[in-house]
Design an enzyme around this catalytic site. Sequence first.
Site, PDB file in Angstrom:
ATOM      1  N   HIS A   1       0.840  -1.199   0.000  1.00 21.55           N
ATOM      2  CA  HIS A   1       0.000   0.000   0.000  1.00 21.55           C
ATOM      3  C   HIS A   1       0.873   1.246   0.000  1.00 21.55           C
ATOM      4  O   HIS A   1       1.957   1.267   0.587  1.00 21.55           O
ATOM      5  CB  HIS A   1      -0.995   0.007   1.172  1.00 21.55           C
ATOM      6  CG  HIS A   1      -0.383   0.030   2.543  1.00 21.55           C
ATOM      7  ND1 HIS A   1      -0.037   1.201   3.178  1.00 21.55           N
ATOM      8  CD2 HIS A   1      -0.084  -0.974   3.411  1.00 21.55           C
ATOM      9  CE1 HIS A   1       0.450   0.914   4.384  1.00 21.55           C
ATOM     10  NE2 HIS A   1       0.439  -0.393   4.546  1.00 21.55           N
ATOM     11  N   ASP A   4      -0.435   4.405   0.831  1.00 16.21           N
ATOM     12  CA  ASP A   4      -0.859   5.410   1.808  1.00 16.21           C
ATOM     13  C   ASP A   4      -0.120   5.199   3.121  1.00 16.21           C
ATOM     14  O   ASP A   4       0.437   4.117   3.370  1.00 16.21           O
ATOM     15  CB  ASP A   4      -2.373   5.337   2.031  1.00 16.21           C
ATOM     16  CG  ASP A   4      -2.804   4.062   2.727  1.00 16.21           C
ATOM     17  OD1 ASP A   4      -2.482   2.970   2.212  1.00 16.21           O
ATOM     18  OD2 ASP A   4      -3.464   4.137   3.782  1.00 16.21           O
ATOM     19  N   ASP A  33       6.532   1.305   6.321  1.00 15.35           N
ATOM     20  CA  ASP A  33       5.130   0.864   6.225  1.00 15.35           C
ATOM     21  C   ASP A  33       4.350   1.819   5.334  1.00 15.35           C
ATOM     22  O   ASP A  33       3.841   2.829   5.824  1.00 15.35           O
ATOM     23  CB  ASP A  33       4.539   0.807   7.632  1.00 15.35           C
ATOM     24  CG  ASP A  33       3.135   0.265   7.687  1.00 15.35           C
ATOM     25  OD1 ASP A  33       2.710  -0.373   6.710  1.00 15.35           O
ATOM     26  OD2 ASP A  33       2.462   0.464   8.711  1.00 15.35           O
ATOM     27  N   GLU A  58      -5.063   1.573   3.030  1.00 16.33           N
ATOM     28  CA  GLU A  58      -4.920   0.516   4.038  1.00 16.33           C
ATOM     29  C   GLU A  58      -4.868   1.091   5.440  1.00 16.33           C
ATOM     30  O   GLU A  58      -5.504   0.569   6.364  1.00 16.33           O
ATOM     31  CB  GLU A  58      -3.668  -0.315   3.746  1.00 16.33           C
ATOM     32  CG  GLU A  58      -3.580  -1.615   4.537  1.00 16.33           C
ATOM     33  CD  GLU A  58      -2.972  -1.455   5.925  1.00 16.33           C
ATOM     34  OE1 GLU A  58      -3.167  -2.353   6.778  1.00 16.33           O
ATOM     35  OE2 GLU A  58      -2.296  -0.426   6.167  1.00 16.33           O
ATOM     36  N   GLU A  59      -4.094   2.158   5.635  1.00 19.20           N
ATOM     37  CA  GLU A  59      -3.960   2.720   6.977  1.00 19.20           C
ATOM     38  C   GLU A  59      -5.268   3.344   7.463  1.00 19.20           C
ATOM     39  O   GLU A  59      -5.498   3.464   8.671  1.00 19.20           O
ATOM     40  CB  GLU A  59      -2.842   3.774   6.990  1.00 19.20           C
ATOM     41  CG  GLU A  59      -1.467   3.257   6.629  1.00 19.20           C
ATOM     42  CD  GLU A  59      -0.873   2.296   7.642  1.00 19.20           C
ATOM     43  OE1 GLU A  59      -1.591   1.868   8.568  1.00 19.20           O
ATOM     44  OE2 GLU A  59       0.316   1.954   7.495  1.00 19.20           O
ATOM     45  N   HIS A  74       3.916   3.418  12.338  1.00 17.30           N
ATOM     46  CA  HIS A  74       2.814   4.155  12.967  1.00 17.30           C
ATOM     47  C   HIS A  74       3.283   5.119  14.048  1.00 17.30           C
ATOM     48  O   HIS A  74       2.455   5.857  14.593  1.00 17.30           O
ATOM     49  CB  HIS A  74       1.759   3.209  13.580  1.00 17.30           C
ATOM     50  CG  HIS A  74       1.027   2.380  12.592  1.00 17.30           C
ATOM     51  ND1 HIS A  74      -0.231   1.861  12.835  1.00 17.30           N
ATOM     52  CD2 HIS A  74       1.350   1.966  11.334  1.00 17.30           C
ATOM     53  CE1 HIS A  74      -0.635   1.163  11.787  1.00 17.30           C
ATOM     54  NE2 HIS A  74       0.323   1.212  10.865  1.00 17.30           N
TER      55      HIS A  74
END
Length: 464
Positions: A101, A103, A134, A169-170, A434
């Site tokens: 992903h 995003d 990520d 996704e996030e 994150h």
Amino acid sequence: MTSASSRASAVQEAATAAVPAAVADLGALVRIPSVAFPGFDRAEVERSAAAVKALLDDLAVFDRVEIKTATIPATGAEGMPAVLATRAARNGRPTILLYAHHDVQPVGDEALWESTPFEPTLRGGRLYGRGAADDKAGVMAHVGALRALIEVLGTDFDLGVNLFIEGEEEAGSASFAAFLHDNADALRADVIVVADSGNWDAVTPALTVSLRGNTRFTMTVKTLDHASHSGMFGGAVPDAMLATAKLLSTLWDDDGAVAVAGLLERDAPTPEYSEQTLRDEAGLPDGVSPIGRGTILSRLWNKPTVTVTGIDFPSVRNASNTLTPELSVVISSRVAPGQRAEDAFAALEAHLRAHAPFGAQLSFHDVDFGDAFLVDTSGWAVAQARDALEAGYGVAPVDIGVGGSIPFIADLVREFPAAQILVTGVEDPHARAHSPNESLHLDTFRHALVSEALLLESLDATEL
């Protein structure tokens, strides 16, 4: 040396040589603040999708490369842009679907970052920046592996290759299931690689074979029809914070283990993992004890969690001598493999309603589910993936569980039940995905890219 081993060696050399360009392109992607959350600029996510499409167009091996969206069923709104590329298999070879992903998470408190979040920064063998690990590194692992395969085999290889680079996704993958349904024929594959997980450590690769599910919801607690003076009515009238604090405390026992009837645990063995390793990887200071019972990895992989991740209440700056009539909290629960997320939510709701103090009125909304996942490790693609990881890292891979969740994998299983799903990753335990100061360990990235290139080469030689 056989021709097969010579070809694999050539791909490994080409993949190693492809790493610097992949890191440079990763830096360019990191500079795009592609946050798909509400309130952020959609144009940046669109710009990120365009940048990914350009990278795939440059490979010149796909039958088509498109930026596509799907409608979010719950709202009717348009989902965030994804990039879809397809190439048909030839001569009886399998098709692989590569997922990542583009995003990223919001940066949070920028003051906690040691360097600018969207300016890629090299420091101590790591590339820092939001999305560096990520999952824009996952995007570039796919691109770099394909570049290496093309360098050795040219563009006329037989393996079918599809890429799905998601854009939300996030933010919860709200249109994911609809996107799969709308594009099922284009995405169908024999093997699916989800490059959005981690490794055992910086030098030891891993296949993720279990993932906890999750349920996330907002709970509003109301005790008053309107705000009241805390001096005049305090001591006789319960405010919403008092009720909420007492209610939330019932979710855990004195050891910090979840104390909700109906939340299940999975009974499965776990590798050795010390408390000191936990302290080092999670940032747990001396004097602060871990929570829960059982082996540490059983707590991380096989037991449920309940975490309060947000609260709406007057801030310290806006505090006043007032009894607050209602407040809302966001509760996130990780669900043990083997339990449906909807059943876990039902258990949590029943517990909270049964334990609401003072007759507090509860309401639940914004409920979201993601089911757990257990990999069938008996497939031929799993064996080839393990061989590729060992060759790429120089260390035998381990099978791991992950305490986090990748809810859309359940959608993949439903849409493509015959596909073998491999969950891999480019992260090491210090990536801080994150969190502030997210980073990618560059040696781990190199090994991951090389391993994926070797897997592609192996699959290209596999006849179904």
